[in-house]
Enzyme design. Sequence first.
Site, mmCIF file in Angstrom:
data_model
loop_
_atom_site.group_PDB
_atom_site.id
_atom_site.type_symbol
_atom_site.label_atom_id
_atom_site.label_comp_id
_atom_site.label_asym_id
_atom_site.label_seq_id
_atom_site.Cartn_x
_atom_site.Cartn_y
_atom_site.Cartn_z
ATOM 1 N N GLY A 146 0.850 -1.189 0.000
ATOM 2 C CA GLY A 146 0.000 0.000 0.000
ATOM 3 C C GLY A 146 0.878 1.228 0.000
ATOM 4 O O GLY A 146 2.102 1.125 -0.091
ATOM 5 N N ASP A 160 -14.212 0.420 2.391
ATOM 6 C CA ASP A 160 -13.210 0.197 1.339
ATOM 7 C C ASP A 160 -13.328 -1.238 0.806
ATOM 8 O O ASP A 160 -12.323 -1.923 0.617
ATOM 9 C CB ASP A 160 -11.807 0.483 1.869
ATOM 10 C CG ASP A 160 -10.828 0.850 0.747
ATOM 11 O OD1 ASP A 160 -11.279 1.122 -0.388
ATOM 12 O OD2 ASP A 160 -9.609 0.859 1.011
#
Length: 389
Positions: A61, A177
Amino acid sequence: MDVILRDTQVTETQRYRHGNQTLTQTSKERPALLTDIKVDIRTEPLTERYSLTPGKELGRGKFGVVRRCVEKHTGTEFAAKFVRKRRRGQDCRREVIHEVSMLELTSSCSRVINLHEVYETPSEMVLLLEYASGGDLFEQCVAEHTGAFSQEEVKVLMRQILEGVGFLHSNNIVHLDLKPQNLLLTSTNPLGDIKIVDFGLSRVVRENQELREIMGTPEYVAPETLNYEPITTATDMWSIGVLTYVMLTGISPFLGEDKQETFLNISQVNVSYTEEELEALDPSAICFIQAVLLKDPRARLSAEECLRHEWLRGPEWQPHTRKETCIGEEDPPHTPDKDPGVEELIVMTAYTLGQCRHSDSEAFSQEQNPTATCFRFGEPFHNMQKVIY
Ligand code: ADP
Ligand code: MG
């Protein structure tokens, strides 16, 4: 997109009927990140008790990497999520603690990844998570080398996703998400179980406290999020619709040439598709998607209602060896053969918390869908508008 921070004073009251739940959210307060955690944070070097498995990362990420490791005294494999505490010049330790806290709140749900331990160094925190050897759904349904799931497989996975999301919602938790990258599989062949990960953006929806934050991943973000309207459990249900579409077709329904176009497509509920793609789908699957991709959050099916939808009812599917892999071949440990790449930072806007977030908006290339055109989703399917559940 840059992070934009704005304070907000929310004074309105909104009543949302969603499934059996009535959320009354009124607040002048800003929603807070959770701060209470039960786990003892370890500060000795991680490598005293774990050996990091050489090779490719499991994922990456904007703020860190996820790597496979083995607990030395048990031989058990875990996924170590390394997260930087300092992001864009700001101390974001609170965000990581919040993620830990959310994982603790959801620990009784088998559809959510289990948190084992937490380590901290001066610069980062490490979350030791249950290892899901099947990798994430993104690799499965989008990456060229594996191919999409069969419609039956999508049903099985969607049931499990909805069981997990239903658990979250019944505990007033919104994930915010939900996307293929945050849904993992315990194995790919035979098809294993779903594990929901990445609670960095998740929030507890409190009574008497309205939540309005603009954040998420562009292609999966709901119209109310873009409009800075209240976020509820129905916000996740929009993402369920996008996810179902992607899993069935391999195509991102709202993806435009750029983010502006994507956001416009979302706010107008303009789905990009080719007729052939949808013709190949079970009409009840289209019906299902239409029942969650509704602009009005109050009109969307809840997770519980989705599980009762005609598309998901029916005989329980039996796991079998999947076509993509040779029969008899053991499920290999998950080692992505592509560089997982860096997820693009989206924050869109975190009005209240200043939270940073990222997306994979460029992950679907235009070439994958050269003939797609944009229609209003309902247009060619007037006769299927009736919601069946
Ligand atoms: P980020 O907050 O950076 O998005 P995630 O928690 O989503 O981090 O993890 C990033 C990626 O790492 C996931 O998309 C997935 O591919 C991989 N990953 C995360 N957790 C695990 C796990 N427990 N087992 C296997 N792979 C994982
Ligand atoms: Mg993620």
